[in-house]
Design a protein around this motif. Structure first.
Motif, mmCIF file in Angstrom:
data_model
loop_
_atom_site.group_PDB
_atom_site.id
_atom_site.type_symbol
_atom_site.label_atom_id
_atom_site.label_comp_id
_atom_site.label_asym_id
_atom_site.label_seq_id
_atom_site.Cartn_x
_atom_site.Cartn_y
_atom_site.Cartn_z
ATOM 1 N N UNK A 176 70.219 63.948 48.927
ATOM 2 C CA UNK A 176 69.162 63.970 47.914
ATOM 3 C C UNK A 176 69.506 63.055 46.738
ATOM 4 N N UNK A 177 70.769 63.034 46.334
ATOM 5 C CA UNK A 177 71.177 62.158 45.235
ATOM 6 C C UNK A 177 71.011 60.693 45.602
ATOM 7 N N UNK A 178 71.303 60.360 46.848
ATOM 8 C CA UNK A 178 71.085 58.978 47.297
ATOM 9 C C UNK A 178 69.611 58.625 47.246
ATOM 10 N N UNK A 179 68.760 59.595 47.598
ATOM 11 C CA UNK A 179 67.319 59.363 47.534
ATOM 12 C C UNK A 179 66.871 59.138 46.090
ATOM 13 N N UNK A 180 67.499 59.852 45.171
ATOM 14 C CA UNK A 180 67.164 59.719 43.745
ATOM 15 C C UNK A 180 67.794 58.492 43.109
ATOM 16 N N UNK A 181 68.737 57.862 43.831
ATOM 17 C CA UNK A 181 69.523 56.752 43.267
ATOM 18 C C UNK A 181 70.199 57.206 41.975
ATOM 19 N N UNK A 182 70.893 58.334 42.095
ATOM 20 C CA UNK A 182 71.481 58.983 40.917
ATOM 21 C C UNK A 182 72.615 58.187 40.289
ATOM 22 N N UNK A 183 73.330 57.405 41.108
ATOM 23 C CA UNK A 183 74.470 56.617 40.641
ATOM 24 C C UNK A 183 75.498 57.523 39.956
ATOM 25 N N UNK B 145 58.903 66.283 48.707
ATOM 26 C CA UNK B 145 58.155 66.645 49.914
ATOM 27 C C UNK B 145 58.380 65.634 51.036
ATOM 28 N N UNK B 146 58.297 64.359 50.688
ATOM 29 C CA UNK B 146 58.485 63.311 51.694
ATOM 30 C C UNK B 146 59.878 63.379 52.298
ATOM 31 N N UNK B 147 60.877 63.554 51.454
ATOM 32 C CA UNK B 147 62.257 63.579 51.932
ATOM 33 C C UNK B 147 62.533 64.835 52.751
ATOM 34 N N UNK C 25 79.045 56.356 53.576
ATOM 35 C CA UNK C 25 79.823 57.061 52.562
ATOM 36 C C UNK C 25 81.045 57.744 53.178
ATOM 37 N N UNK C 26 80.851 58.388 54.323
ATOM 38 C CA UNK C 26 81.978 59.068 54.961
ATOM 39 C C UNK C 26 83.018 58.045 55.415
ATOM 40 N N UNK D 191 83.199 54.909 40.894
ATOM 41 C CA UNK D 191 82.116 55.599 41.600
ATOM 42 C C UNK D 191 81.508 56.666 40.682
ATOM 43 N N UNK D 192 80.341 57.143 41.015
ATOM 44 C CA UNK D 192 79.701 58.204 40.245
ATOM 45 C C UNK D 192 80.446 59.526 40.385
ATOM 46 N N UNK D 193 80.219 60.428 39.440
ATOM 47 C CA UNK D 193 80.917 61.721 39.444
ATOM 48 C C UNK D 193 80.626 62.513 40.723
ATOM 49 N N UNK D 194 79.374 62.521 41.149
ATOM 50 C CA UNK D 194 79.030 63.283 42.347
ATOM 51 C C UNK D 194 79.774 62.731 43.556
ATOM 52 N N UNK D 195 79.852 61.413 43.656
ATOM 53 C CA UNK D 195 80.546 60.807 44.785
ATOM 54 C C UNK D 195 82.040 61.093 44.709
ATOM 55 N N UNK D 196 82.590 61.126 43.502
ATOM 56 C CA UNK D 196 84.013 61.461 43.345
ATOM 57 C C UNK D 196 84.289 62.881 43.815
ATOM 58 N N UNK D 197 83.403 63.815 43.450
ATOM 59 C CA UNK D 197 83.581 65.198 43.887
ATOM 60 C C UNK D 197 83.455 65.313 45.401
ATOM 61 N N UNK D 198 82.512 64.562 45.976
ATOM 62 C CA UNK D 198 82.356 64.576 47.429
ATOM 63 C C UNK D 198 83.590 64.015 48.121
#
Length: 374
Positions: free
Chosen positions: A117-124, A103-105, A252-253, A285-292
């Motif tokens: 959202x993943x950065x907010x979660x610190x998903x790594x 909600x806050x985000x 990141x970009x 890097x994390x998988x999500x960041x690799x895909x990005x």
């Protein structure tokens, strides 16, 4: 959130309002479109309009008790499902465990990407999904009567990330939904959703936001100069997320751009040792960041190919990217562009299937040696 808070999309807003006023509310609506076109804000505004007790001809009233609760995203009949990362130590395993953060985000950044959202979660290194257990939670919630006697609305953000068990249980709900229950699915990759779910939804494609709407919002809300706002709006290519990336420092970009430039140069110079080091750094890097990053590389290849065809009006590059394209674009042509894009797509599939990242990126970098010479 009201329709007035949604950037552009006037035709879509009018269509949704007409459906409500004519009593044609679908029990399952699928909003599809590119990242940043306003699908999630539209879904929330639509849900608020449905539940509003004093509807206006063009928007919800914004002042009734229902609208006030929607503004804070705390309406008892509004439920969210979204990708999360399990955190066993903090005992966070379902969406409700993250609902305060969500909600806050969302209040702070209604136009957001999964990466935000993943950065907010610190998903790594973790990949966010909607876990199987979430289906039991939504069944439990929707089995209860409406708290305020109206509709119950469940907004599912990125249903393509649902665990297959969760998706199959959702299918049963869609087949026999509880009375006055509405599902709004917000998707960027509908082809990844189960076909049986797709067949039970009413699909509405959300187009890119018009450049003029993005430019006006940048000028009025962010005090961007007119010329700069027009340039950013063109570069954003209909995505307000990309427009925000352009006006805010996007580390990141910048990282992806530097990695892309580095790989192209190393591959062209055939510096195998350095390419191996490059592959190892990306693999860390994390998988999500690799895909990005692979998404970004595909975008850069496409833009450089168009740039090489001297079609500047059809390119969407930042100043730094365009300066690099002036030198690099001749190496992306009709002889190799399909091959490069195929290799990037294959690398992305391999990463999604948890293939060893070092092998994937080193293999791709070696293939680029050959492709860039064509």
């Amino acid at each position: 959130m009201q329709f007035g808070d949604v950037i552009g999309q006037d035709h879509i807003k009018q269509k949704l309002i007409e459906e409500v006023n004519e009593g044609r509310i679908p029990h399952a609506l699928l909003l599809c479109g590119n990242e940043g076109v306003g699908k999630l804000p539209l879904a929330i505004a639509y849900a608020q309009y449905i539940c509003c007790t004093n509807k206006q001809s063009t928007d919800s009233c914004g002042t009734c008790p229902s609208c006030i609760k929607f503004k804070k995203l705390i309406h008892p009949d509004l439920h969210f499902m979204f990708p999360i990362v399990k955190n066993a130590k903090a005992k966070k395993e379902i969406c409700d465990d993250y609902i305060s953060d969500w909600r806050h985000f969302l209040e702070k950044m209604p136009y957001m990407s999964i990466n935000n959202w993943l950065n907010e979660l610190q998903a790594e290194n973790s990949q966010a999904i909607i876990y199987a257990r979430e289906s039991d939670e939504i069944i439990r919630k929707l089995s209860l009567k409406s708290s305020e006697g109206g509709h119950k609305v469940s907004i599912i953000w990125l249903p393509e990330r649902m665990h297959v068990v969760c998706a199959n249980k959702l299918l049963k709900l869609l087949e026999e939904p509880p009375q006055k229950t509405i599902f709004i699915l917000v998707s960027e990759n509908p082809e990844m959703i189960l076909p049986t779910i797709l067949s039970r939804t009413q699909r509405l494609n959300i187009p890119r936001i018009e450049e003029s709407c993005i430019a006006n919002t940048l000028q009025t809300k962010y005090a961007i100069a007119s010329a700069d706002a027009q340039n950013i709006a063109h570069t954003a290519n209909g995505s307000f997320v990309k427009a925000l990336d352009a006006i805010h420092l996007n580390e990141e970009k910048r990282l992806f751009f530097d990695l892309f430039v580095s790989l192209m140069r190393l591959s062209y110079q055939r510096k195998i040792k350095e390419m191996k080091i490059w592959s190892e750094s990306v693999a860390a890097m994390g998988r999500e960041k690799q895909k990005n990053m692979l998404d970004y590389c595909q975008q850069m290849i496409r833009e450089n190919f168009i740039f090489n065809l001297k079609q500047k009006d059809l390119t969407y590059l930042t100043i730094d990217e365009e300066n690099f394209a002036k030198r690099f674009s001749p190496f992306v042509n009709e002889k190799n562009v399909i091959g490069i894009m195929n290799e990037l797509s294959q690398a992305q599939r391999d990463i999604e299937q948890n293939v060893n990242a070092k092998m994937v990126f080193f293999d791709f970098s070696l293939k680029m040696i050959v492709l860039l010479k064509q």
